[in-house]
Design an enzyme around this catalytic site. Sequence first.
Site, PDB file in Angstrom:
ATOM      1  N   GLU A  85      -0.198  72.408  17.052  1.00  0.00           N
ATOM      2  CA  GLU A  85      -0.036  73.837  16.747  1.00  0.00           C
ATOM      3  C   GLU A  85       0.545  74.063  15.352  1.00  0.00           C
ATOM      4  O   GLU A  85       1.350  74.975  15.146  1.00  0.00           O
ATOM      5  CB  GLU A  85       0.790  74.546  17.826  1.00  0.00           C
ATOM      6  CG  GLU A  85       0.098  74.586  19.174  1.00  0.00           C
ATOM      7  CD  GLU A  85       0.691  75.609  20.133  1.00  0.00           C
ATOM      8  OE1 GLU A  85       1.510  76.434  19.698  1.00  0.00           O
ATOM      9  OE2 GLU A  85       0.327  75.573  21.321  1.00  0.00           O
ATOM     10  N   HIS A 121       8.852  73.713  23.102  1.00  0.00           N
ATOM     11  CA  HIS A 121       8.599  72.411  23.733  1.00  0.00           C
ATOM     12  C   HIS A 121       9.734  71.457  23.409  1.00  0.00           C
ATOM     13  O   HIS A 121      10.345  71.536  22.340  1.00  0.00           O
ATOM     14  CB  HIS A 121       7.295  71.789  23.217  1.00  0.00           C
ATOM     15  CG  HIS A 121       6.049  72.407  23.764  1.00  0.00           C
ATOM     16  ND1 HIS A 121       5.150  71.720  24.549  1.00  0.00           N
ATOM     17  CD2 HIS A 121       5.543  73.652  23.637  1.00  0.00           C
ATOM     18  CE1 HIS A 121       4.137  72.515  24.871  1.00  0.00           C
ATOM     19  NE2 HIS A 121       4.358  73.692  24.330  1.00  0.00           N
TER      20      HIS A 121
END
Length: 688
Positions: free
Chosen positions: A392, A672
């Site tokens: 990402e 995350h």
Amino acid sequence: MVLHTSPYSSAFLSFLSGLSWAFVFPCYWLLDRLLASCVPTSLEKRRRSQDPCSFLVLGVLISTPLYLVLLVASFPLAFLGFLLWAPLQSIRSPYIYTHQKPDKHGIELGAAAGTGAALAEWRPQGRSFCFGSANVCLLPDSLARFNNLADTQRRARDVGKRIRNGASRPQIKIYIDSPTNTSISAASFCSLATQGFRRTSSLDHRPEPAVITESETEPLTECPVHPSGGTSSDCPIHSTDAQNPSECPVHPNGEDHAPDCALQQFADPNSSGECPVHSSITQNSEDCPLHPSGVQISITSPDSEPAGAEKGNHQTGDGDTGSLESRTASRESLVRFNTTDGGISPNNTLSQHRTSVFKRPIGRKRRHGDDGFDHEISAFFPANLDFLCLQEVFDIRATDRLRRQLHRYFPYVLSDVGRYGWKGCCSRFKFLNSGLLLASRYPILDAHYECFPNGRSEDALAAKGVLFAKVQVGRSAQEQRVVGYIACTHLHAIEGDSSVRCEQLDMLLEWGSEFRRATSGSADEEKGLEDQVAFDVILGDLNFDNCSSEDKLEQQHSLFTQYKDPCRLGPGEDKPWALGTLLDTSGLYDEEVSSPESLQKVMENEEGRKEYLVFPASKNHCPSQKGRKIPLKGNGRRIDYILYKEEGLQQDWKVDIEEFSFITQLAGLTDHLSVAARLVVSTGEEES
């Protein structure tokens, strides 16, 4: 294969692409800011509720209509730029390869072939390599806010700094043999860890060690834990309560300990009162109370090069003597660095140089029926991180900021991976690239990118796929290259689309086999020497976990018969210590998880995990203290993976895992947890 160092094959095409993007960028930026002003984060909501008349509220009321007017005015120019930009994407390179020498705090490897320097000979006993993976959510700011994250440009810079600082710190671990305690903890002896270093947090630059020449090295007569002039209360040994000698910093309360413990003897009021560390004992003596067979201190210097690499023009001092294979350091290495701030604070909980305490099996032998390797929750990325895969990394400007930071530690980077427009994956227009980034301390020989053609819904707007890389990690005595294969990927994210992810896993395995076949030849075809493969690793966000009932198809995929997951017992069952890696976005700005150290403490607690991790779907829920619905059991959704092949790469060679870490260093910067693994490649030979 030829590595692409530029998006286009000619300077003229690069100029046209830059010109077209200059026309498009004002419209893109204004649209991003307009949407961002409409999607506040939970932190912004909290600040506005506390002060309704704050400058933030006033700024939004003024800026939103201004953005809208300017956006409309920029449309004509942006349209012309788009007409020029879109066709150029069909001939754009699928990635950009950059190579820069790291700064003075970095590590310089031997250059790849063609630069005049070669990698050193591969040693028979093998070598260890450290891999890391992280989803950093560097989307355009307006899209990142849907994950409760803002300020993508700042986060990109901070992500790079934290990773670099974590990887460049010294590797200090204390291994304790205990017949009764089989747990693995991450208790920090901060005062021991910070000996010789400035007090620094995870965002600071790595401090420079003081170099000591051989003429300056003298027999140790002072305690290496606290410097001359330091107070005894600063020392984790001297601070042992004389009135309560059972309070040992090595043996926790309630644990039986050996009567000959050096720390207990020192705490005994009937003892001589002499520090068990400083004495006239010569270095590496068996009589040293901190280096008996039961307690060993392992220090790996951050300035050491990966094993097998030659120095180029980089000259190191005496402090650059650590190695990746070094497990036990002498007392001299413990005090090789001098104190720079005149003392050690016992409250230095934000110290960058963290010491972890592990149970050490005798001889570090693998134990059948047990994990046989270290596993921990760490506030920092592992020292001497060799390979890093990020997902990402979508925003172009954020990619540039992140790459600049990473290049201060990693010489080789593959970034801006994927394609835009219509060509490359399927007929659907791609607004975002793959978001993949690979950073390496070892030379990258070949690279290849493949795009998944079966994306659906909003996931199809990004060119998600797989980035394959072949890296050189050494050279055999027969002048054969020793190489490794790395695959970085990010699978389909839409829940319930198990069939799509299984198809993507099939393609990943097929493309990986084709890449290895296509790159199996040696650079020197005249000699006819084949490359020796040391490892084959897959890293990335697979967007399914091993415990959810909805992910049964992925859990039983053939991927897990070819590659090993160190956190997995079998389909639907993880090892008890395995953690989920997906954080609950609603709690990203809570004070309890606002720093790497605080998030680490929360993750070490079962109730904390239930509070801040996303869990597999369950019918049994109970409300948390903050009103969220949480499951009663489990350790969260683990969707970030590091998989490796154990055997079959080279005859008699084997890959085994040495340690696995769940990392909290990017707390507040992403949704995350990061993961890291250190693999040991053994050749089955004995060193002569």
